[in-house]
Write an enzyme that holds these catalytic residues in place. Sequence first.
Site, PDB file in Angstrom:
ATOM      1  N   ASP A   1       0.496  -1.274   0.002  1.00  0.00           N
ATOM      2  CA  ASP A   1      -0.044  -0.270  -0.253  1.00  0.00           C
ATOM      3  C   ASP A   1       0.920   1.507  -0.149  1.00  0.00           C
ATOM      4  OD1 ASP A   1       1.191  -0.545   2.723  1.00  0.00           O
ATOM      5  OD2 ASP A   1      -0.066   1.540   2.908  1.00  0.00           O
TER       6      ASP A   1
ATOM      7  N   GLU B   1       5.499   9.781   3.501  1.00  0.00           N
ATOM      8  CA  GLU B   1       5.561   8.079   2.516  1.00  0.00           C
ATOM      9  C   GLU B   1       4.445   8.538   1.422  1.00  0.00           C
ATOM     10  OE1 GLU B   1       4.470   3.893   4.282  1.00  0.00           O
ATOM     11  OE2 GLU B   1       4.163   5.712   5.289  1.00  0.00           O
TER      12      GLU B   1
END
Length: 506
Positions: A92, A483
């Site tokens: 993810d 991120e």
Amino acid sequence: MALSFSHFTLVLLLSCFSSSLLLCHGFPALHHRHHPRFASHNYRDALTKSILFFEGQRSGKLPSNQRISWRRDSGLSDGAAMHVDLVGGYYDAGDNVKFGFPMAFTTTMLSWSVIEFGGLMKGELQNAKTAIRWATDYLLKATVHPDIIYVQVGDANKDHSCWERPEDMDTPRSVFKVDRNSPGSDVAAETAAALAAASLVFKKSDPTYSKLLVRRAIRVFQFADKYRGAYSNGLKKNVCPFYCSYSGYEDELLWGAAWLHKATRNPTYLNYIQVNGQTLGAAEFDNTFGWDNKHVGARILLSKAFLVQKLQSLHDYKGHADNFICSLIPGAPFSSAQYTPGGLLFKMSDSNMQYVTSTSFLLLTYAKYLTSARKVVNCGGTAVTPNRLRNIAKKQVDYLLGDNPLRMSYMVGYGPRYPRRIHHRGSSLPSVAAHPAKIQCSAGFSFMNSGSPNPNILVGAVVGGPDQHDRFPDQRSDYEQSEPSTYINAPLVGALAYLAHSFGQL
């Protein structure tokens, strides 16, 4: 008559001297980047890269046409612990866990991007479909047994205690599932939404696959509705705090039913929405749309059925969708959204860019529906046109691509200046080609903690983004800002396709 730019500038200067000095203050904003016919960005290039990113997130056996070449095969025994094939799918974000909840939402949003704007994507349409299929092939594996969904592969806590390439990982590939005894209506209904939305993407190009997806979506949704509960109740120590279900599961049931109604045209789902809509719909001021909360997305999707297909029973969803739009417009009655000084929508410090991309997508999609129906948004007596919505969305995407106080693109590999130290294991560690020997669990932290740029460019990755003051330190340890994730990129794909087309780049 269209004023020439210099004539317009002169008029503004004269009015500046003859009236208020406030106009003088705003004068520099006439810089050519804000001229309505001028594209300040190469949206086509950004679209290509936003889709390419998904290849860097692939788990499983990589195909021969893999374009992000520093990645290799990984997770080839996933599912073996439970005697089920769970090879494939996506990581993810910057770690090596496969979380089913955000993966399903990513799939739904990639599919919605193609459903609304795929006709504008030209050469990128096939790449977008390939990205969707990489996810749906996995979701079909995860739902192969009736009344069971495999919702996670990898022990997140143990994975996070290591910094290693997916190709090297030796942390437990534990498998977690929801079933009748430990239900997960949220993750199940989102999975049903993903399968249903993807079935529409493949309806013409691969009808057999499309039918398989929709049949599975129907079965998975029945399970979600019949065995109700939040998946993080039973799986708390494994999925929290990573992808805890904070908004409950009612939003996913409404969202899943909306997608099944769109995919099947079966009146059963319209009836389900009419009967359950009020109990499943949250408070109207609930204006966050992302991997956890689907209320706003469901309202926009259902408002199309009212606006375009004239389903009068869904009339209320137009009002709810309008309320969401009004909450975003600075200065409008009921406006509640926060923006940074540089103009970026700011919802929260952790991965804020996901709300920027999802909101931009919803604005462009709702503008499309409104235009089809020749309608506007009514904000406390003020009419807001579809073009106004498009302009707000464009401004958000332009900020992301570099029109911001730092003059930095938040998409890796786009523009001259972009984040170099993203919080991503594969990108930050030497590739297998450059360093064939295994890098052990804790040995990777020396790379994580170093100040040097990542050796591998994860092209197209959009990071969490700047803070509420438009600051971005570009530090690898700062996962909130540095991120990337699949659900930041998925809605951006549709927004970029629209912008590239509208500026004649596709």
